[in-house]
Design a protein around this motif. Structure first.
Motif, PDB file in Angstrom:
ATOM      1  N   ALA A 114       0.821  -1.219   0.000  1.00 14.31           N
ATOM      2  CA  ALA A 114       0.000   0.000   0.000  1.00 14.31           C
ATOM      3  C   ALA A 114       0.851   1.264   0.000  1.00 14.31           C
ATOM      4  CB  ALA A 114      -0.900  -0.008   1.229  1.00 14.31           C
ATOM      5  N   PRO A 116       2.526   4.339  -1.149  1.00 17.71           N
ATOM      6  CA  PRO A 116       2.415   5.109  -2.389  1.00 17.71           C
ATOM      7  C   PRO A 116       3.789   5.309  -3.026  1.00 17.71           C
ATOM      8  CG  PRO A 116       1.386   6.259  -0.541  1.00 17.71           C
ATOM      9  CD  PRO A 116       2.173   5.145   0.032  1.00 17.71           C
ATOM     10  N   THR A 118       6.152   6.962  -6.472  1.00 15.56           N
ATOM     11  CA  THR A 118       6.162   7.943  -7.557  1.00 15.56           C
ATOM     12  C   THR A 118       7.285   7.598  -8.525  1.00 15.56           C
ATOM     13  OG1 THR A 118       7.599   9.385  -6.261  1.00 15.56           O
ATOM     14  CG2 THR A 118       5.257   9.843  -6.169  1.00 15.56           C
ATOM     15  N   LYS A 120      10.111   9.188 -11.184  1.00 17.80           N
ATOM     16  CA  LYS A 120      10.815  10.402 -11.582  1.00 17.80           C
ATOM     17  C   LYS A 120      10.869  10.479 -13.107  1.00 17.80           C
ATOM     18  CE  LYS A 120      12.184  11.993  -7.516  1.00 17.80           C
ATOM     19  NZ  LYS A 120      11.591  13.222  -6.994  1.00 17.80           N
ATOM     20  N   VAL A 126       9.155  22.868 -16.331  1.00 13.21           N
ATOM     21  CA  VAL A 126       7.942  23.635 -16.614  1.00 13.21           C
ATOM     22  C   VAL A 126       8.272  24.741 -17.606  1.00 13.21           C
ATOM     23  CG1 VAL A 126       6.165  25.113 -15.607  1.00 13.21           C
ATOM     24  CG2 VAL A 126       7.037  23.172 -14.305  1.00 13.21           C
ATOM     25  N   ARG A 133       1.548  28.021 -17.363  1.00 11.53           N
ATOM     26  CA  ARG A 133       2.653  27.124 -17.031  1.00 11.53           C
ATOM     27  C   ARG A 133       2.306  25.711 -17.475  1.00 11.53           C
ATOM     28  NH1 ARG A 133       6.414  29.385 -13.702  1.00 11.53           N
ATOM     29  NH2 ARG A 133       7.030  27.391 -12.825  1.00 11.53           N
ATOM     30  N   ARG A 138       3.530  16.847 -19.330  1.00  6.09           N
ATOM     31  CA  ARG A 138       2.152  16.895 -19.830  1.00  6.09           C
ATOM     32  C   ARG A 138       2.141  17.135 -21.342  1.00  6.09           C
ATOM     33  NH1 ARG A 138      -1.982  17.343 -16.030  1.00  6.09           N
ATOM     34  NH2 ARG A 138      -1.222  17.437 -13.897  1.00  6.09           N
ATOM     35  N   GLN A 208       1.310  11.206 -10.991  1.00  3.04           N
ATOM     36  CA  GLN A 208       0.347  10.670 -10.024  1.00  3.04           C
ATOM     37  C   GLN A 208       1.059   9.872  -8.929  1.00  3.04           C
ATOM     38  OE1 GLN A 208      -2.883   8.405 -11.586  1.00  3.04           O
ATOM     39  NE2 GLN A 208      -3.441   9.933 -13.108  1.00  3.04           N
ATOM     40  N   THR A 209       0.297   9.583  -7.882  1.00  2.00           N
ATOM     41  CA  THR A 209       0.770   8.671  -6.855  1.00  2.00           C
ATOM     42  C   THR A 209       0.357   7.265  -7.258  1.00  2.00           C
ATOM     43  OG1 THR A 209       0.235  10.406  -5.293  1.00  2.00           O
ATOM     44  CG2 THR A 209       0.784   8.261  -4.381  1.00  2.00           C
ATOM     45  N   GLN A 211      -0.740   3.618  -6.695  1.00  2.00           N
ATOM     46  CA  GLN A 211      -1.351   2.696  -5.738  1.00  2.00           C
ATOM     47  C   GLN A 211      -2.094   1.633  -6.548  1.00  2.00           C
ATOM     48  OE1 GLN A 211      -3.685   4.480  -2.574  1.00  2.00           O
ATOM     49  NE2 GLN A 211      -1.826   4.444  -1.376  1.00  2.00           N
TER      50      GLN A 211
ATOM     51  N   ALA B  54      -1.688   4.328   3.531  1.00  2.00           N
ATOM     52  CA  ALA B  54      -0.398   4.676   4.133  1.00  2.00           C
ATOM     53  C   ALA B  54      -0.496   4.833   5.654  1.00  2.00           C
ATOM     54  CB  ALA B  54       0.129   5.970   3.514  1.00  2.00           C
ATOM     55  N   SER B 222      -6.581  12.169  -8.815  1.00  2.00           N
ATOM     56  CA  SER B 222      -5.315  11.693  -9.361  1.00  2.00           C
ATOM     57  C   SER B 222      -4.591  12.809 -10.106  1.00  2.00           C
ATOM     58  CB  SER B 222      -5.549  10.502 -10.297  1.00  2.00           C
ATOM     59  OG  SER B 222      -6.465  10.851 -11.306  1.00  2.00           O
ATOM     60  N   TYR B 224      -3.880  16.708  -9.902  1.00  2.00           N
ATOM     61  CA  TYR B 224      -4.017  17.790  -8.925  1.00  2.00           C
ATOM     62  C   TYR B 224      -3.940  19.175  -9.563  1.00  2.00           C
ATOM     63  CZ  TYR B 224      -3.624  14.092  -5.534  1.00  2.00           C
ATOM     64  OH  TYR B 224      -3.853  12.951  -4.816  1.00  2.00           O
ATOM     65  N   ASP B 247       0.559  11.654   0.938  1.00  2.00           N
ATOM     66  CA  ASP B 247       0.796  11.438  -0.493  1.00  2.00           C
ATOM     67  C   ASP B 247      -0.056  12.372  -1.334  1.00  2.00           C
ATOM     68  OD1 ASP B 247      -1.227   9.676   0.628  1.00  2.00           O
ATOM     69  OD2 ASP B 247      -1.478   8.933  -1.398  1.00  2.00           O
ATOM     70  N   LYS B 254       3.576  19.451  -5.502  1.00  2.00           N
ATOM     71  CA  LYS B 254       4.301  19.342  -6.776  1.00  2.00           C
ATOM     72  C   LYS B 254       3.533  20.089  -7.871  1.00  2.00           C
ATOM     73  CE  LYS B 254       6.263  15.907  -9.927  1.00  2.00           C
ATOM     74  NZ  LYS B 254       6.459  14.484 -10.200  1.00  2.00           N
ATOM     75  N   GLN B 257       3.698  23.898  -7.290  1.00  2.00           N
ATOM     76  CA  GLN B 257       5.005  24.465  -7.653  1.00  2.00           C
ATOM     77  C   GLN B 257       5.157  24.534  -9.168  1.00  2.00           C
ATOM     78  OE1 GLN B 257       8.090  22.286  -5.628  1.00  2.00           O
ATOM     79  NE2 GLN B 257       7.711  23.298  -3.671  1.00  2.00           N
ATOM     80  N   GLN B 258       4.660  23.504  -9.853  1.00  2.00           N
ATOM     81  CA  GLN B 258       4.741  23.535 -11.314  1.00  2.00           C
ATOM     82  C   GLN B 258       3.913  24.674 -11.886  1.00  2.00           C
ATOM     83  OE1 GLN B 258       3.494  19.513 -11.929  1.00  2.00           O
ATOM     84  NE2 GLN B 258       5.579  18.712 -11.986  1.00  2.00           N
ATOM     85  N   GLU B 277       9.003  14.148   0.231  1.00  2.00           N
ATOM     86  CA  GLU B 277      10.263  14.086  -0.515  1.00  2.00           C
ATOM     87  C   GLU B 277      10.169  13.225  -1.770  1.00  2.00           C
ATOM     88  OE1 GLU B 277      13.073  13.097   2.635  1.00  2.00           O
ATOM     89  OE2 GLU B 277      14.298  14.783   1.945  1.00  2.00           O
ATOM     90  N   LYS B 278       9.168  12.370  -1.818  1.00  2.00           N
ATOM     91  CA  LYS B 278       8.973  11.579  -3.043  1.00  2.00           C
ATOM     92  C   LYS B 278       8.497  12.466  -4.190  1.00  2.00           C
ATOM     93  CE  LYS B 278       7.824   7.257  -0.719  1.00  2.00           C
ATOM     94  NZ  LYS B 278       6.742   6.333  -0.361  1.00  2.00           N
ATOM     95  N   PHE B 279       7.950  13.626  -3.840  1.00  2.00           N
ATOM     96  CA  PHE B 279       7.382  14.503  -4.856  1.00  2.00           C
ATOM     97  C   PHE B 279       8.241  15.743  -5.111  1.00  2.00           C
ATOM     98  CE2 PHE B 279       3.943  12.090  -2.998  1.00  2.00           C
ATOM     99  CZ  PHE B 279       3.218  11.679  -4.105  1.00  2.00           C
TER     100      PHE B 279
END
Lengths: 283, 398
Positions: A114, A116, A118, A120, A126, A133, A138, A208-209, A211, B54, B222, B224, B247, B254, B257-258, B277-279
Motif C-alpha cells: 500500500a 504510495p 512515484t 521520476k 515547466v 505554465r 504533460r 500521479q501517486t 497505488q 499509508a 489523481s 491535482y 501522499d 508538486k 510548484q509547477q 520528498e517523493k514529490f
C-alpha cells in the motif's frame, strides 16, 4: 490567463484518458466484451514503469516501451487464455473481466503493497508560455498520445491486420469465411488495448501517486468516454475524452472536483437521451 | 456455456479469496478480551488498503511497540491477575462500509472490547456497533462529532487539527512580511472529516487575523493541477492542508510548484517529510510550518517507541506516538480500575496520566465535551529550514 491554464490542464488530462478509453473501445469493438480489467492493466503499466526505472535503472523512455510490452503481453495472454471463449457473450465476458480486475488489483496490493510510489521523469521541467505554465511531461503526454492515435488510426484503416480487425468487428463469421484468423485478431486486439493501457499508465506515472487502486477512477471515466463517444468508435473516444477532460478541468477549478464527476455522468445521460448511440457511434 | 460460466465462477472465487487475503490481516490470536484468560485483545481498525492505506502500517507499528513495551515490563495487573496484551488487526480500507463489516467481526465474532479506530469518517460509522456491545473506541482521528456524553466509551487520543492550525498560523502571522490581512487557502479532504473541520479551521484562521477560504480535495483525485489552479487563483500567502494524507498533499505541492506557487504551506496534521520528498525536495518548501512537531522522544518510553517503530518500518512517523501513549494510559487505567469493565476503565482513564513518548499525557476536555475524552497535549511548531531539515520555532502552548 487562468482560463488558458484550465484549457491546458484539460487537454493534458484528456490525452491520458483517451489512451485508456481507446484501448477499451477497440476491445469492445472487436470482441464485444466490456473489459473491466482494463483499469488494472493501466495500473500495471504505471507499476511496470516504476520497477523498470527504480530497480533496473532503465531510462524513463525505455521504461515506457518496457511497460507497454509487459502489459501488452499480459493482455494478449488474458485474451488467449480467457476472453477468446467469451466472444459476443457480453454478460459472461464482463463477469470474467471483473474477476480478472479483482485478481490483478488484489495481487497488486499483495505484491506492490500500500506504500504510495512515484516515478521520476527526466522531463519534469515547466515551460512558461505567457503566464500559462505547462509541464513538459504533460506536453509529452499530449504529443505522444496524438502520435499514437494517428498511428493507430493508420494501422486500423490501412494495414492488412487493421482491415482484419475491422472485418471481425463488423461480422466475425463472414471474416472467418474470408480466411481471416479471427482468434489471432482477437489476441492482437487485446494486445493493442493492453499496450495502450500500459503506455497510459507509464505516461501518467510521474504525475500521479501509484497505488494498486489507481486504475479504478480512469476506468470509470473511460467507460463514460466510450459511451459518450459511441461504443467501438476511436474518433468518438477522442472527442469524448476532450469533452470530459475539459469538463473535469473546468469544473474542478471553478467549482469542486466532486462536481466534475457527477457533471460528467450527467453529460452522458443527457447525450444518451438525445443520441443513444453516442456522439460518433454507429447503429 | 456451462464450461465458460464455470471458468468465470472459478475466477471470481480465486479473486475473492485473494481479496480476502490482501484486504485484511490478523496480528493476534482469537482469545476474547476479558474472557477468563491472561490475555487482553487490542483491536486495531485502520486502513491497510484503499486511498489512505499509508496510515495503517505505521499505526500498527506503534501499537506493536507499545504492546511489546507493556508486556516486557510485567504486563497489566488487574485484580491480582497479570494480563498480557495481544494485537488483532482489521483493515477498514478507509471505507465506512468495510469498517462496519470488520468492526462487526471484531466485536460480535471475536469479542474484542477495546478498539483503536482510525479515521474521522470511520468512527461515527462503527459506534452503532460498539456502543450497544459496550466496547471502547480510541479514535486516532480528527473531528469531534463522535465525542461527548452520549458516547461515554469513545476517546480521542489525537491532536486537534484546528488547534494545530491555529498554532501554525499564529506563528506565520508573527513572521510574514505581509502587512495587510494575510490569506490562507485551506485544502480539506472531501469527506466527513474535511467537512467537519472546515468551518473550525476557517474560524481558527480568522481568529488570528487571516482571510481564509476553503477548497475540498477528493480522496480519489489523481490529477491535482485543476484544484491547484483553483487554489492559486485565491493568491494565498499560506496553503493549509488540514487532515489531508501526505501522499495527496505531496502531489498537490508538486502541482502547485509547477504552476508557479512560491508561498508557504501549513501542515496541521504533521508534515510527512519522507512522503513529501517523493514529490518535491523538502528545501523547496522552506519556511513552511508543521505542528504538532514532536521531533524527539525523550525518556524511557519515548526511546523504546522510536527504536521499535524504526526497526519495524525504517521510519518514525511522530503522530503514531499518540497510539503508543494511549496504550500506556490504557494500561494505567485498567490497573486503576482494577477491572476489565469498559465503563470502569473509561472512568479511570479520566483520572490517570503517564509519562509517554510525548511526555506527560492524560485525557481532558470535560469543559467542552462534558466528560474528559480528548488527549491533552501541547502543539509545538517546527519550520522547514532552507536545507530541508526541521527546526523548532515554538512550544505552541497557547
Amino acid at each position: 490567463m487562468e482560463i488558458a491554464q484550465v484549457l491546458v490542464n484539460g487537454i493534458s488530462y484528456a490525452a491520458s484518458l483517451a489512451l485508456v478509453a481507446i484501448g477499451l473501445t477497440i476491445v469492445f469493438g472487436v470482441l464485444r466484451v466490456v473489459n473491466f480489467a482494463h483499469g488494472a492493466l493501466f495500473m500495471l503499466g504505471a507499476y511496470a514503469t516504476y520497477y523498470i526505472t527504480a530497480s533496473f535503472k532503465w531510462n524513463y523512455f525505455l521504461a515506457i516501451i518496457g511497460a507497454a510490452l509487459v502489459v501488452g503481453l499480459i493482455s494478449a495472454f488474458a485474451a488467449a487464455a480467457l476472453f477468446s471463449r467469451y466472444r459476443d457473450l457480453l454478460l459472461e465476458g464482463a463477469v470474467m473481466s471483473i474477476a480478472l480486475a479483482l485478481l490483478i488489483t488484489n495481487l497488486g496490493w499483495l505484491q506492490f503493497s500500500a506504500v504510495p510510489r512515484t516515478v521520476k521523469s527526466p522531463i519534469d521541467d515547466v515551460i512558461d508560455i505567457g503566464g500559462v505554465r505547462v509541464l513538459v511531461q504533460r506536453l509529452f503526454i499530449i504529443v505522444l498520445t496524438a502520435a499514437l492515435l494517428v498511428g493507430l488510426q493508420f494501422f486500423v484503416k490501412r494495414s492488412r491486420m487493421g482491415r482484419a480487425m475491422r472485418a471481425v468487428q463488423q461480422d466475425p463469421h463472414a471474416a472467418r469465411l474470408q480466411g481471416i484468423k479471427v482468434d489471432q485478431v482477437v489476441v492482437l486486439t487485446f494486445a493493442i488495448g493492453g499496450v495502450l493501457a500500459g503506455i497510459a499508465g507509464a505516461l501518467v506515472s510521474p504525475t500521479q501517486t501509484l497505488q494498486p487502486s489507481m486504475g479504478e477512477q480512469p476506468l470509470l471515466l473511460a467507460f463514460v468516454v466510450i459511451i459518450l463517444g459511441g461504443m467501438g468508435s476511436i474518433p468518438g473516444a477522442v472527442l469524448a475524452s476532450l469533452v470530459l477532460g475539459l469538463t473535469q478541468s473546468t469544473t474542478s477549478t471553478y467549482w469542486t472536483p466532486q462536481a466534475a464527476t457527477w457533471l460528467s455522468f450527467s453529460l452522458v445521460i443527457a447525450v444518451l437521451a438525445i443520441r443513444p448511440k453516442g456522439l460518433l457511434g454507429h447503429e | 456455456m456451462q464450461r465458460t460460466l464455470g471458468l468465470g465462477a472459478a475466477a471470481i472465487a480465486v479473486a475473492t479469496l485473494t481479496g480476502a487475503c490482501g484486504g485484511s490481516s490478523s496480528g493476534g490470536g482469537t482469545n476474547a478480551s476479558g474472557g477468563g484468560t491472561d490475555t487482553i485483545t487490542w483491536g486495531l481498525i485502520a486502513p491497510f488498503s484503499g486511498s489512505a492505506a499509508a496510515y495503517g502500517p505505521p499505526e500498527k507499528a506503534a501499537d506493536v511497540a507499545a504492546i511489546d513495551y507493556i508486556n516486557s515490563n510485567g504486563g497489566i495487573k488487574v485484580g491480582g491477575k497479570t494480563y498480557k496484551l495481544k494485537l488483532k488487526v482489521y483493515d477498514s480500507a478507509y471505507d465506512p462500509t468495510t469498517a462496519v463489516t470488520v468492526t462487526r467481526k471484531a466485536v460480535q465474532e471475536d469479542g474484542v472490547k477495546f478498539l483503536e479506530v482510525d479515521g474521522g469518517g470511520i468512527v461515527p460509522a462503527v459506534q452503532p456497533i460498539t456502543e450497544p456491545a459496550n466496547a471502547m473506541i480510541f479514535a486516532i482521528a480528527g473531528g469531534d462529532a463522535y465525542l461527548g456524553e452520549k458516547h461515554e466509551l469513545t476517546f480521542r487520543p489525537y491532536y486537534d487539527i484546528p488547534g494545530a492550525s491555529k498554532a501554525i498560523l499564529t506563528q506565520f502571522k508573527n513572521t510574514l512580511s505581509t502587512s495587510a490581512s494575510p490569506k490562507v487557502s485551506i485544502v480539506e479532504p472531501d469527506d466527513d472529516l474535511g467537512h467537519a473541520l472546515a468551518d473550525k479551521q476557517k474560524t481558527a484562521a480568522e481568529g488570528v487575523g487571516f482571510t481564509a477560504t476553503v477548497t475540498f480535495l477528493g480522496r480519489q483525485s489523481s490529477d491535482y493541477a485543476p484544484v491547484a489552479t483553483k487554489v492559486l487563483g485565491q493568491n494565498p500567502d499560506v496553503i493549509d492542508f488540514g487532515p489531508t494524507p501526505g501522499d495527496q498533499y505531496g502531489a498537490f505541492i508538486k502541482a502547485a510548484q509547477q504552476l508557479g506557487y512560491k508561498g508557504y504551506y501549513s501542515f496541521p496534521d504533521t508534515l510527512a517529510s519522507s512522503t513529501v520528498e517523493k514529490f518535491v525536495p523538502l528545501k523547496s518548501i522552506a519556511g513552511s510550518l508543521t505542528a504538532p512537531a514532536w521531533s524527539s522522544f525523550p525518556g524511557t518510553a519515548g526511546e523504546y517507541f522510536s527504536a521499535s517503530v524504526k526497526k519495524q518500518t525504517g521510519d518514525v512517523q511522530a503522530w503514531t506516538a499518540q497510539a503508543f501513549d494511549n496504550l500506556l494510559l490504557f494500561k494505567a487505567a485498567l490497573e486503576k480500575a482494577g477491572s476489565l469493565d469498559p465503563h470502569k476503565v473509561a472512568t479511570a482513564l479520566g483520572e490517570v496520566s503517564v509519562e509517554g513518548a510525548l511526555g506527560k499525557v492524560s485525557y481532558g476536555g470535560a469543559e467542552t465535551y462534558g466528560i474528559p475524552r480528548i488527549f491533552q497535549i501541547p502543539y509545538p511548531v517546527d519550520k522547514v529550514s532552507a536545507s530541508g531539515s526541521l527546526v523548532h520555532v515554538s512550544d505552541g502552548s497557547a
